[in-house]
Scaffold this motif. Structure first.
Motif: not given
Length: 214
Positions: A72-98
């Motif tokens: 997902a474009s590597g650690a601390n990437s904008q891609e990871r942040a974008a994916l996490v933000q959208r997953l967390a907004s609808r499902g139960k995401l326990l952690s935003q760490e990879w």
């Protein structure tokens, strides 16, 4: 759904579509200009319909996570942040760490059931070993007091070689991006649509009306 469930998503051509490819080829996809996606030939991050939101799917009731062969474009990437933000907004995401083999940019490797990942965001599992990552996540969740039956686990992925190995696991796997395929690469093009996120049990490939044996 009364029992706890877990929805796991691939990234490349599942939560994302082919970079820079919106309408007319992928009319529901969203191109995020300026956010780079380094997968395949690279380009601006382009989210599939599911990558933008799981709204209206059964996965909004479930724990959610990612199991990807890429990083997902590597650690601390904008891609990871974008994916996490959208997953967390609808499902139960326990952690935003990879977690996973490529969590901090290390090379991918085969994931094993004996791995104990620290989060449900897993990067770097070689294709064909994602079912082992799913087993490891069930162990991790159980250690945290979250019991989920294998029959309540779903993986959504565009590649057939990540769907087949779920046969005999007791878990469910469904191939997505069925209407848009790159047959040369064996991958999706536009990524997952909300209509493809089905709660039906089984292991299913594009174009097969019959379910493969679980």
């Amino acid at each position: 759904m009364q029992q706890s469930c877990l929805c796991l998503f691939d990234v490349d051509r599942t939560l994302t579509g082919q970079q820079d490819l919106g309408a007319p080829q992928c009319p529901v996809n969203q191109v995020l200009s300026g956010i780079k996606d380094t997968a395949y030939s690279g380009g601006d991050l382009t989210l599939s319909q599911v990558g933008q939101s799981m709204a209206g799917t059964f996965c909004t009731q479930c724990y959610v996570g990612i199991v990807t062969a890429g990083d997902a474009s590597g650690a601390n990437s904008q891609e990871r942040a974008a994916l996490v933000q959208r997953l967390a907004s609808r499902g139960k995401l326990l952690s935003q760490e990879w977690s996973g083999p490529s969590a901090a940019g290390q090379p991918r490797r085969a994931c094993k059931a004996s791995d104990v990942f620290q989060s449900t965001l897993v990067a770097g599992c070689l294709d064909g070993t994602k079912q082992e990552a799913a087993k490891a996540l069930l162990t991790m969740l159980s250690m945290r007091g979250i019991g989920i039956l294998p029959s309540n686990v779903w993986l959504f992925d565009d590649r057939a070689d990540n769907i087949h190995p779920f046969q005999g696991s007791g878990m469910n796997a469904r191939q997505i991006s069925c209407a848009s395929r790159d047959h040369r690469m064996g991958t999706g093009v536009c990524g997952a649509t909300n209509q493809e996120i089905q709660e039906q049990p089984g292991v299913k490939l594009c174009g097969r009306e019959d379910e493969l044996v679980v």
